[in-house]
Design a protein around this motif. Structure first.
Motif, mmCIF file in Angstrom:
data_model
loop_
_atom_site.group_PDB
_atom_site.id
_atom_site.type_symbol
_atom_site.label_atom_id
_atom_site.label_comp_id
_atom_site.label_asym_id
_atom_site.label_seq_id
_atom_site.Cartn_x
_atom_site.Cartn_y
_atom_site.Cartn_z
ATOM 1 N N LEU B 118 0.820 -1.218 0.000
ATOM 2 C CA LEU B 118 0.000 0.000 0.000
ATOM 3 C C LEU B 118 0.853 1.268 0.000
ATOM 4 N N ILE B 119 2.076 1.176 0.516
ATOM 5 C CA ILE B 119 2.972 2.336 0.522
ATOM 6 C C ILE B 119 3.230 2.772 -0.934
ATOM 7 N N HIS B 120 3.411 1.801 -1.788
ATOM 8 C CA HIS B 120 3.665 2.096 -3.200
ATOM 9 C C HIS B 120 2.360 2.435 -3.939
ATOM 10 N N ASP B 121 1.306 1.738 -3.563
ATOM 11 C CA ASP B 121 0.005 2.023 -4.200
ATOM 12 C C ASP B 121 -0.452 3.446 -3.898
ATOM 13 N N THR B 122 -0.173 3.897 -2.672
ATOM 14 C CA THR B 122 -0.584 5.252 -2.284
ATOM 15 C C THR B 122 0.105 6.291 -3.178
ATOM 16 N N ARG B 123 1.323 6.010 -3.580
ATOM 17 C CA ARG B 123 2.081 6.934 -4.434
ATOM 18 C C ARG B 123 1.532 7.004 -5.861
ATOM 19 N N LYS B 124 0.858 5.939 -6.236
ATOM 20 C CA LYS B 124 0.270 5.931 -7.583
ATOM 21 C C LYS B 124 -0.969 6.833 -7.665
ATOM 22 N N LEU B 125 -1.399 7.306 -6.509
ATOM 23 C CA LEU B 125 -2.613 8.128 -6.472
ATOM 24 C C LEU B 125 -2.334 9.611 -6.732
ATOM 25 N N ARG B 126 -1.054 9.923 -6.945
ATOM 26 C CA ARG B 126 -0.686 11.339 -7.109
ATOM 27 C C ARG B 126 -1.457 12.020 -8.241
ATOM 28 N N ASP B 127 -1.688 11.283 -9.322
ATOM 29 C CA ASP B 127 -2.368 11.877 -10.470
ATOM 30 C C ASP B 127 -3.852 11.535 -10.538
ATOM 31 N N ALA B 128 -4.316 10.814 -9.514
ATOM 32 C CA ALA B 128 -5.737 10.426 -9.532
ATOM 33 C C ALA B 128 -6.608 11.618 -9.144
ATOM 34 N N GLU B 129 -7.632 11.871 -9.959
ATOM 35 C CA GLU B 129 -8.479 13.042 -9.738
ATOM 36 C C GLU B 129 -9.321 12.930 -8.476
ATOM 37 N N GLU B 130 -9.628 11.677 -8.077
ATOM 38 C CA GLU B 130 -10.505 11.462 -6.920
ATOM 39 C C GLU B 130 -9.825 11.765 -5.581
ATOM 40 N N PHE B 131 -8.513 11.937 -5.606
ATOM 41 C CA PHE B 131 -7.787 12.152 -4.345
ATOM 42 C C PHE B 131 -7.226 13.568 -4.257
ATOM 43 N N SER B 134 -2.836 17.104 -1.955
ATOM 44 C CA SER B 134 -2.053 17.493 -0.761
ATOM 45 C C SER B 134 -1.963 16.356 0.259
ATOM 46 N N THR B 135 -2.881 15.359 0.089
ATOM 47 C CA THR B 135 -2.856 14.242 1.043
ATOM 48 C C THR B 135 -2.045 13.055 0.515
ATOM 49 N N THR B 136 -1.582 13.111 -0.708
ATOM 50 C CA THR B 136 -0.766 12.006 -1.233
ATOM 51 C C THR B 136 0.707 12.283 -0.924
ATOM 52 N N PRO B 137 1.503 11.253 -0.711
ATOM 53 C CA PRO B 137 2.911 11.476 -0.357
ATOM 54 C C PRO B 137 3.706 12.101 -1.512
ATOM 55 N N ALA B 138 4.533 13.060 -1.174
ATOM 56 C CA ALA B 138 5.350 13.727 -2.193
ATOM 57 C C ALA B 138 6.455 12.781 -2.663
ATOM 58 N N ARG B 139 7.068 13.160 -3.766
ATOM 59 C CA ARG B 139 8.183 12.351 -4.272
ATOM 60 C C ARG B 139 9.388 12.496 -3.349
ATOM 61 N N GLY B 140 10.172 11.455 -3.271
ATOM 62 C CA GLY B 140 11.416 11.503 -2.487
ATOM 63 C C GLY B 140 11.214 11.540 -0.993
ATOM 64 N N THR B 141 10.116 10.950 -0.520
ATOM 65 C CA THR B 141 9.865 10.973 0.932
ATOM 66 C C THR B 141 10.199 9.652 1.623
ATOM 67 N N LEU B 142 10.363 8.607 0.822
ATOM 68 C CA LEU B 142 10.694 7.319 1.445
ATOM 69 C C LEU B 142 12.139 7.328 1.937
ATOM 70 N N ILE B 143 12.354 6.694 3.072
ATOM 71 C CA ILE B 143 13.700 6.640 3.659
ATOM 72 C C ILE B 143 14.340 5.290 3.316
ATOM 73 N N ALA B 144 15.505 5.348 2.757
ATOM 74 C CA ALA B 144 16.204 4.096 2.390
ATOM 75 C C ALA B 144 16.786 3.448 3.634
ATOM 76 N N PRO B 145 16.853 2.112 3.634
ATOM 77 C CA PRO B 145 17.427 1.442 4.814
ATOM 78 C C PRO B 145 18.925 1.692 4.932
#
Lengths: 143, 202
Positions: B118-131, B134-145
Motif C-alpha cells: 500500500l505504501i507504493h500504491d498510495t504513491r500511484k494516487l498522485r495523479d488520480a483526480e478522486e484524491f 495534498s494528502t498524497t505522499p510527495a516524491r522523495g519521501t521514502l527513507i532508504a534502509p
C-alpha cells in the motif's frame, strides 16, 4: 577399627574445606589434577555420595547490573555448582520498569543453562528496552 | 443374545472413549512438554531471544550522533536450508518486533520482506483526480534502509549410534551497513537434539 574409619572419613571432609588451588581462576578437575591425600580415588566417591545425599546444587553468588553504551541494562549472574554432577537448568529473566511493572518482551523465555560439577558459571541477559531498571529471575529444572 | 451384543458394544465404546487422547491447550509460558526432534515454537523463541539479546547488547544499533537506524530485512534473505518447511518470517517477526520495541532502530516497510504494498500504491494516487493531492505522499519521501538483516537456518543430521540420531540446527543472523557493505554484527545459535533413529526430523 570402625572408629578409625569414621575418624578418617571425618578428617577427609574437614580437610577438603582447607584445600586452596594455586590460582582460583584456574580450575583443574578431578581425574585431571594430581590426587592428594584428601582428594583421591578412595575419598572422591565418598564425597560425591555425601554431596548427593545433602542435595547440593546451584548457588548464585552475585547479580551485577550495568547499562551498556546504548543505554540498555545488562545483567550478569555469577554462581557456582556445589554438586559433583553437571546441573542443567532453565532460567527466565523478566525486566521491570521504574514502576516495578514487567516489560512485555519476546526475549523473556525459558533459556537453557548448565554448570559442570564443582564449577563456576556465568549467565548474561540483556534488557529489551532502555526503560528497564530492574529484573527478576526464575529457574526451573531442565526436563 | 441381542441384548448381550448391545451390552458388549456399549462397554467397548465406554472403554475406548477412556483411551482417547485428550486435546489440551499448550501453556506456552511454562511448557513442560517433551522436546521434539523437529524445530518447534520453543526453539524459535529461544533462538530469537538469544539473537535479540546479543544484538541489543552488542551496541551495533547505536547510531553515532543520535537518532535511529532504518533497518530492512531483504525478501528471501533469511534462507531456510533445513528439511522442514519453515516460514523464516516467523523468526524474523519476533526479532523485528524486539528491534522496534528497543527504540534503537526502526524497520522499513518500503522494501524488503516486510514490504507494505500500500505504501507504493498510495504513491500511484498522485495523479488520480478522486484524491486530494495534498494528502498524497510527495516524491522523495521514502527513507532508504541504512542497515540490512540477512541470515540462514540450516540443519545437520548425524548418526549418533545405532539407535540414536543427532540433529543440529544452526540459526545465523547478520547485520550489515547498506552503504559501506560492512558487517556490524553477527551471531550463531545452535539448537542440538538427540532422538530415536525412527523419529523423522522434518
Amino acid at each position: 577399627m570402625k572408629a578409625l574409619t569414621l575418624l578418617f572419613i571425618l578428617l577427609v571432609f574437614l580437610a577438603t574445606g582447607c584445600y586452596e588451588p594455586y590460582d582460583s581462576r584456574i580450575h583443574v578437575r578431578d581425574e585431571v589434577k594430581s590426587d592428594s591425600i584428601i582428594d583421591n580415588v578412595v575419598t572422591r566417591p565418598v564425597a560425591k555420595a555425601f554431596s548427593a545425599l545433602i542435595g547440593e546444587g546451584i548457588e548464585v553468588d552475585e547479580a551485577i547490573l550495568r547499562r551498556n553504551e546504548a543505554g540498555i541494562l545488562e545483567l550478569y549472574i555469577n554462581g557456582h555448582n556445589r554438586a559433583y554432577s553437571t546441573r542443567r537448568f532453565r532460567y527466565r529473566v523478566e525486566w521491570l520498569d521504574a514502576d516495578g511493572l514487567v516489560l512485555e518482551t519476546k526475549t523473556s523465555v525459558w533459556l537453557q543453562a548448565s554448570a559442570m560439577g564443582k564449577s563456576p558459571f556465568s549467565l548474561k541477559a540483556v534488557a529489551p528496552r532502555p526503560e528497564a531498571v530492574n529484573f527478576r529471575m526464575d529457574t526451573r529444572k531442565w526436563e | 443374545m441381542r441384548a448381550r451384543t448391545i451390552q458388549i458394544i456399549m462397554l467397548g465404546s465406554i472403554l475406548f472413549t477412556g483411551c482417547e487422547e485428550k486435546t489440551t491447550n499448550i501453556d506456552i509460558t511454562h511448557d513442560d512438554g517433551k522436546p521434539v526432534l523437529a524445530l518447534d515454537y520453543r526453539d524459535f523463541d529461544q533462538a530469537a531471544s538469544a539473537l535479540v539479546q546479543s544484538l541489543l547488547g552488542s551496541g551495533a544499533l547505536k547510531k553515532e550522533g543520535g537518532g535511529r537506524y532504518v533497518v530492512a530485512t531483504g525478501r528471501g534473505q533469511i534462507i531456510n536450508d533445513t528439511m522442514q518447511r519453515i516460514d523464516t518470517d516467523q523468526l524474523m517477526a519476533k526479532i523485528e518486533e524486539e528491534i522496534l520495541n528497543s527504540g534503537q532502530a526502526v524497520m522499513t516497510s518500503a522494501i524488503g520482506s516486510g514490504e507494505d504494498k500500500l505504501i507504493h500504491d498510495t504513491r500511484k494516487l498522485r495523479d488520480a483526480e478522486e484524491f486530494d493531492r495534498s494528502t498524497t505522499p510527495a516524491r522523495g519521501t521514502l527513507i532508504a534502509p541504512e542497515l540490512t538483516v540477512s541470515g540462514k537456518i540450516f540443519q545437520r543430521n548425524i548418526r549418533y549410534d545405532k539407535k540414536t540420531q543427532q540433529v543440529e540446527y544452526y540459526f545465523q543472523l547478520k547485520l550489515s551497513d547498506a552503504k559501506s557493505g560492512l558487517r556490524f554484527w553477527q551471531k550463531e545459535i545452535i539448537v542440538g537434539k538427540r532422538g530415536s533413529n525412527k523419529s523423522v526430523a522434518w
